[in-house]
Design a protein around this motif. Structure first.
Motif, PDB file in Angstrom:
ATOM      1  N   LEU A  22      -4.977   0.900   0.925  1.00  0.00           N
ATOM      2  CA  LEU A  22      -4.369   1.963   1.725  1.00  0.00           C
ATOM      3  C   LEU A  22      -3.751   1.401   3.002  1.00  0.00           C
ATOM      4  O   LEU A  22      -2.667   1.838   3.425  1.00  0.00           O
ATOM      5  CB  LEU A  22      -5.417   3.024   2.066  1.00  0.00           C
ATOM      6  CG  LEU A  22      -5.954   3.851   0.894  1.00  0.00           C
ATOM      7  CD1 LEU A  22      -7.064   4.785   1.353  1.00  0.00           C
ATOM      8  CD2 LEU A  22      -4.822   4.638   0.227  1.00  0.00           C
ATOM      9  N   SER A  26       0.265   1.515   3.661  1.00  0.00           N
ATOM     10  CA  SER A  26       0.773   2.284   4.799  1.00  0.00           C
ATOM     11  C   SER A  26       1.938   1.576   5.479  1.00  0.00           C
ATOM     12  O   SER A  26       2.785   2.225   6.111  1.00  0.00           O
ATOM     13  CB  SER A  26      -0.352   2.531   5.811  1.00  0.00           C
ATOM     14  OG  SER A  26      -0.741   1.319   6.448  1.00  0.00           O
ATOM     15  N   ILE A  29       5.187   2.821   4.136  1.00  0.00           N
ATOM     16  CA  ILE A  29       5.493   4.161   4.643  1.00  0.00           C
ATOM     17  C   ILE A  29       6.046   4.075   6.062  1.00  0.00           C
ATOM     18  O   ILE A  29       7.064   4.697   6.392  1.00  0.00           O
ATOM     19  CB  ILE A  29       4.232   5.053   4.607  1.00  0.00           C
ATOM     20  CG1 ILE A  29       3.734   5.210   3.166  1.00  0.00           C
ATOM     21  CG2 ILE A  29       4.522   6.411   5.225  1.00  0.00           C
ATOM     22  CD1 ILE A  29       2.438   5.982   3.044  1.00  0.00           C
TER      23      ILE A  29
END
Length: 254
Positions: A22, A26, A29
């Motif tokens: 994660l 990220s 993103i």
């Protein structure tokens, strides 16, 4: 194929790997979100640094694939380099973002631990009382090679595959393998002359017993004044404890 599937399933469900995934995901993103806000000069520089980081990381991965003996050690080293590169690249966009990733990885380190190798081979998990009984009864193996470890020690996790895999090759009626978790039985550490302090570099400790008497150990006591010793590998343990010689003695009936 089944073993690979089991490994993938474990990595997909273990918090240690999930949190790291994660954190790395990220970045993509954030990268997509802020691209339009960055100046062309910074965007150009960031792109070139990303390419350089990918190439450097790929080279390091190839080197580690050749040098590292266990999957656990390879994963630990790969994640370390990936985190260094991620923080460095993030600092190009904004040093605050780099600080956020440092905090995130610190929290992951505090909350989770890399899982050790779960297989036992032909080795046995023992309590100190069970080990003492096996060594003193006299009707078990002549030799016992025992690993003393803790589940919260990074060196122990990296070396957790070595003893189980050695046990598959070298176990016989004269030589048995065991594992004692000093995290569960800390009082046993002093009895066997092992310090659980990370600064002493005693963990993991491997001791070879012959008829209840200690014959040899790794790391040896001479390492006590040092903070480090050679990394634990199957080749090192096999050579240090002369496992090939013990196997030949068993085959020849000595």
């Amino acid at each position: 194929m089944g073993n690979k599937l089991r490994v993938v399933t474990q990595m997909a469900s273990d918090p240690y790997y999930v949190y790291h995934f994660l954190a790395f995901f990220s970045y993509f993103i954030v990268r997509t979100s802020v691209t339009s806000l960055l100046s062309p000069r910074i965007t150009h520089r960031l792109f070139h640094r990303e390419i350089q980081a990918i190439l450097a990381f790929s080279v390091l991965i190839v080197i580690k694939m050749v040098k590292e003996e266990t999957r656990e050690s390879f994963i630990a080293e790969s994640l370390f380099f990936a985190k260094v590169f991620l923080v460095a690249i993030s600092s190009i966009m904004d040093y605050h973002l780099a600080l956020v990733y440092i905090v995130v990885f610190s929290v992951i380190y505090i909350l989770t631990q890399q899982p050790p190798f779960e297989g036992l081979g032909t080795s046995s998990k023992l309590t100190p009382l069970q080990l003492e009984a096996l060594l003193t009864e006299g009707n078990t193996s002549r030799y016992w090679l025992v690993e003393f470890r803790t589940s919260c020690s990074s060196p122990c996790i990296r070396a957790s595959r070595c003893l189980p895999e050695l046990s598959i090759t070298y176990s016989n009626k004269n030589l048995s393998f065991g594992i004692v978790d000093l995290g569960l039985f800390p009082n046993a550490a002093e009895k066997f002359g092992i310090s659980v302090s990370a600064s002493m570099g005693h963990l993991p400790t491997f001791i070879l017993f012959e008829n209840a008497a200690e014959v040899k150990r790794f790391p040896e006591f001479k390492f006590e004044e040092k903070s480090s010793h050679p990394p634990v590998t199957k080749k090192l343990l096999s050579r240090h404890f002369e496992l090939d010689q013990l196997l030949l003695e068993y085959v020849n009936g000595k």
